[in-house]
Design an enzyme around this catalytic site. Structure first.
Site, short mmCIF file in Angstrom:
data_model
loop_
_atom_site.label_atom_id
_atom_site.label_comp_id
_atom_site.label_asym_id
_atom_site.label_seq_id
_atom_site.Cartn_x
_atom_site.Cartn_y
_atom_site.Cartn_z
N GLN A 187 4.52 7.36 2.43
CA GLN A 187 3.59 6.40 3.07
C GLN A 187 3.54 5.02 2.88
OE1 GLN A 187 2.37 7.66 6.46
NE2 GLN A 187 3.75 8.18 6.23
N TRP A 241 0.65 -1.25 0.07
CA TRP A 241 0.23 0.42 0.53
C TRP A 241 0.68 1.48 -0.13
CZ3 TRP A 241 -4.81 1.29 0.51
CH2 TRP A 241 -5.72 3.08 0.90
N ASN A 281 0.50 5.58 0.56
CA ASN A 281 -0.43 6.54 0.31
C ASN A 281 0.46 8.38 0.87
OD1 ASN A 281 -0.63 5.93 2.98
ND2 ASN A 281 -1.32 7.37 3.54
N ASP A 282 -0.12 8.69 1.37
CA ASP A 282 0.98 10.37 1.09
C ASP A 282 2.55 11.01 0.50
OD1 ASP A 282 -1.35 9.96 3.16
OD2 ASP A 282 -1.23 11.55 4.61
N ARG A 324 -1.20 15.38 14.47
CA ARG A 324 0.10 14.43 13.04
C ARG A 324 0.25 15.76 11.77
NH1 ARG A 324 -5.09 11.45 12.48
NH2 ARG A 324 -6.24 11.68 11.32
N ASP A 325 1.24 15.27 10.74
CA ASP A 325 1.76 15.75 10.03
C ASP A 325 2.37 16.99 9.67
OD1 ASP A 325 0.00 13.31 9.56
OD2 ASP A 325 -1.30 14.57 8.30
N PHE A 383 3.92 8.23 10.69
CA PHE A 383 2.55 8.72 9.60
C PHE A 383 3.27 10.13 9.62
CE2 PHE A 383 -2.07 7.25 11.26
CZ PHE A 383 -1.50 6.32 10.95
N SER A 384 2.81 10.86 8.54
CA SER A 384 3.52 11.59 7.35
C SER A 384 3.84 13.11 7.92
CB SER A 384 1.75 12.22 6.52
OG SER A 384 1.34 11.79 6.01
C1 FRU Z 1 -3.85 11.21 5.24
C2 FRU Z 1 -2.76 10.66 6.12
C3 FRU Z 1 -2.39 11.76 7.31
C4 FRU Z 1 -1.29 10.05 8.02
C5 FRU Z 1 -1.11 9.43 7.46
C6 FRU Z 1 -0.99 7.82 7.61
O1 FRU Z 1 -4.29 10.74 4.36
O2 FRU Z 1 -4.11 10.10 7.43
O3 FRU Z 1 -3.17 12.56 8.02
O4 FRU Z 1 -0.38 10.95 8.56
O5 FRU Z 1 -2.53 9.46 6.40
O6 FRU Z 1 -0.77 6.75 7.04
#
Ligand code: FRU
Length: 443
Positions: free
Chosen positions: A47, A28, A30-31, A150-151, A90-91
């Protein structure tokens, strides 16, 4: 075996799913995270759960490039191997300071009912191997925030600053600003610089604040919007007016598979560049049966034109074209490959463009100053529409099932996945001349 070693082993089984979009080899993605230039190369992290197509056990996968177009996989930068980030690194973002590369990210740890999120640092001398710094730089959210915190996005003027996304106790999105004299801290809470109105999201993820052409902008990714569209997720921007951030209810990308973008200042070319996640929470989860899910968009330049953010693909993307095989077509029906760029420009009143296979289709119409995309495939039918005053340019990138459409030099962008399976038939009316370029494989 360490979790990092396990992940690395799995990642060597390579079946490149896409030709020129950054994506995980397995599992998988993502960000986009930590966009930065260091030691002569651009670094992009994202991610990634290499073990399964879901977003548990998130690592930071890593690719690097000399030109933002041709990518090389690097070892994982961060693994969820500490108690404080055991459920995900996480991000976050990256910054170069005194010759070292720092990653600032969120350590995510699940509890019985909720979770704990702390802001963390990792440091590298070579840009490839990272060491986590044991103590959190921000251990607790501010008093007016829930556990959703987060982030971090970092930058430096003289002091260091970072913004973190959050959720207020009233369940509305917000962004907090922190400041520190040194990267290691102490990081001090300054202010909650902007809060969501009632219908602007329950949590704001991935904040990114910058100035472009003297305009202060904040990009955010709200979740919990009161709409069925995109499952209540979107990525929009805030615009500063008279010292206040105003919520601009215009999607950064009008497609249905886009979320959590991040930008960085590209010092080499004096421009701001954005990558987005080519996917959407809840939607990408439908791909759980596949070996691989998720990608990043092409790099887009961020421009402020006529009081509006625009996102043209960066110039270097043209390097992907196999110019010797360029085709200029004017017929209404044609077989095409699945790794192409289609380009047309004119002053269009009415257009119909379709990419069709026996199991999936992508149909674009433009009529009465409205563009409509209808997508049908094994995920069902999806529709998105956009008012467009004038249609002057259309650039469509196809990379297997990824369709990335740029209108009028990035005035509008649409990222959509379409599960094309067999060879594609292109049909069109109204575009007259269309240029087709097969594209190179660059990852
Ligand atoms: C956004 C998010 C972030 C988090 C990350 C986890 O898509 O939910 O807020 O840090 O993805 O993978």
């Amino acid at each position: 075996m360490s979790v990092l070693q396990e992940a690395t082993n799995i990642f060597t089984i390579s079946e490149t799913k896409y030709s020129y979009h950054i994506h995980p080899k397995n599992g998988w993605g993502n960000d986009p995270n930590g966009l930065v230039f260091f030691h002569g190369r651009y670094h992009v992290f994202f991610q990634c759960n290499p073990f399964e197509t879901n977003n548990k056990r998130i690592f930071w996968a890593h690719v690097s490039s000399e030109d933002l177009v041709t990518w090389r996989y690097e070892p994982f930068a961060l693994a969820p191997d500490q108690e404080y980030d055991q459920d995900g690194c996480f991000s976050g973002s990256a910054i170069v300071s005194e010759g070292k590369l720092y990653l600032v990210y969120t350590g995510h740890k699940n509890n019985l009912v909720d979770y704990t999120e702390t802001q963390r640092l990792a440091v590298s001398e070579d840009g490839i191997h990272f060491n986590k710094i044991e103590t959190a730089i921000i251990a607790n959210p501010p008093a007016n925030n829930t556990h959703r915190f987060r982030d971090p996005k970092i930058w430096q003027t003289t002091d260091f600053y970072l913004v973190v996304g959050g959720e207020s106790k009233e369940h509305l999105g917000q962004v907090h600003l922190y400041r520190s004299k040194t990267i290691l801290g102490p990081w001090e809470y300054q202010d909650t610089i902007v809060k969501a109105g009632a219908k602007e999201g329950t949590m704001w993820e991935c904040p990114d604040f910058f100035v472009i052409d003297n305009q202060r902008i904040g990009i955010i990714s709200p979740k919990g919007l009161p709409t069925d569209k995109k499952h209540g997720f979107d990525s929009v921007y805030l615009k500063e007016e008279n010292g206040q951030f105003e919520y601009v209810n215009t999607s950064i990308d009008a497609g249905l598979d886009f979320y959590a973008p991040q930008t960085f200042w590209d010092e080499q070319h004096q421009r701001r560049v954005l990558f987005g996640w080519f996917g959407l929470p809840e939607e990408q989860e439908k791909e759980a049966g596949n070996k691989q899910a998720g990608a990043l968009t092409l790099p887009r330049q961020v421009r402020w034109i006529n009081n509006k953010l625009c996102f043209p693909p960066i110039k270097e993307v043209e390097k992907l074209r196999i110019v010797a095989q360029k085709q200029v077509i004017n017929q209404s029906e044609l077989r095409i490959g699945n790794t192409i760029e289609l380009h047309a420009s004119g002053n269009y009143q009415a257009v119909m463009l379709g990419l069709l296979t026996n199991q999936a289709s992508y149909k674009l119409t433009y009529y009465d100053k409205e563009l409509t995309l209808i997508i049908s495939d094994n995920r069902g039918d999806r529709v998105t529409t956009q008012k467009i005053e004038q249609l002057g340019e259309l650039r469509l990138f196809l990379d297997k099932e990824l369709t990335e459409l740029y209108i009028n030099g990035g005035e509008y962008v649409f990222s959509n996945k379409v599960a094309f399976n067999t060879s594609i038939t292109l049909i069109q009316e109204g575009l007259e001349k269309v240029t087709l370029y097969p594209l190179k494989t660059s990852i």
